[in-house]
Design a protein around this motif. Structure first.
Motif: not given
Length: 272
Positions: A224-238, A263-268
């Motif tokens: 679930y977190a993986q999918a959220l992190l793919m959204h532009e501007g995702a906040n890791v803490l949220k 998670p931050s590297d994955f988001r970037r």
């Protein structure tokens, strides 16, 4: 979501990063060729070959031909445990092996296309029909030549055969976890959903999936977190809080253990 059957029939894209999901994946190569990088092995498939593997371990399609077309599905565990497969095959799949068969024909091309249309039709009866036909097709694998990659298990014992009641109990636990993984649940809650003792629930789930109940809950949260992190501007803490993790440190530790990066590297990296 882990309870939803997802089907596809399209031209795949190269994945720049491994991904994971809490379902068993079926891939049928309609045309061309593809190359997969799995958790502990690599595999190349060409037109007419079909594979089955557990998507909960990071995997990546890292190469494919220009004309590649593939079809398949992401099967929730509740459907996977309806399959009548040899016990050792089910156990090997859940612990990282890939089942491959080239015993396919033109009917598979037609059926995968139709199952995809039924699953996306919005008609629950058609979607259920697609699931039932797909499961029967996968069960046919045991009557025809197939291979497991890697050929031998790496330190894993063979799984024990399970009766119908055991499979139903595992299915009930999977259902409950899938519906409640974003909340604070434990083995007592999960066992109660199947009306069995917590110690038996933990033992049964481990034997049938190769995972502890806690590991499976974490996998769903991480998917679930993986999918959220793919959204532009995702906040890791949220994302950590919205995915059911009690703290950022617990989220970072679990994510890094599965993905091999923060998670931050994955988001970037764009999650790709």
């Amino acid at each position: 979501m882990p309870l939803a059957l997802q089907m596809f029939h399209n031209h795949p894209l190269v994945m720049l990063k491994p991904h994971w999901h809490a379902q068993v994946e079926v891939n049928f190569i309609v045309r061309g060729s593809v190359h997969y990088r799995m958790a502990e092995h690599e595999i190349a498939l060409s037109a007419g070959e079909m594979c089955l593997f557990w998507g909960g371990l990071p995997h990546q399609m890292d190469d494919l031909s220009d004309d590649a077309i593939y079809a398949g599905a992401h099967l929730p565990l509740v459907h996977f445990f309806r399959l009548h497969l040899p016990a050792d095959v089910r156990h090997r799949l859940m612990t990282g092996a890939t089942l491959v068969t080239n015993a396919t024909d033109q009917s598979d091309n037609d059926n995968f296309r139709r199952w995809n249309e039924y699953a996306r039709s919005g008609d629950p009866a058609k979607a259920e029909h697609a699931v039932n036909e797909l499961l029967l097709r996968l069960e046919r694998v045991r009557f025809e030549p197939y291979r497991l990659v890697p050929e031998t298990a790496s330190g894993q014992g063979a799984g024990s055969p399970f009766d119908q009641q055991s499979s139903r109990n595992v299915g009930r636990m999977c259902d409950f976890i899938a519906e409640n993984f974003l909340y604070d649940i434990d083995c007592v809650n999960i066992a109660a959903a199947a009306d069995i003792h917590p110690k038996y629930a933990m033992s049964l789930f481990k034997k049938s999936t190769g995972m502890t109940l806690n590991e499976y809950v974490n996998l769903l949260r991480l998917s679930y977190a993986q999918a959220l992190l793919m959204h532009e501007g995702a906040n890791v803490l949220k994302v950590a809080m919205d995915s059911g993790f009690g703290s950022l440190s617990a989220f970072n530790k679990s994510f890094r253990k599965l993905a091999g990066m923060s998670p931050s590297d994955f988001r970037r990296a764009g999650g790709r």
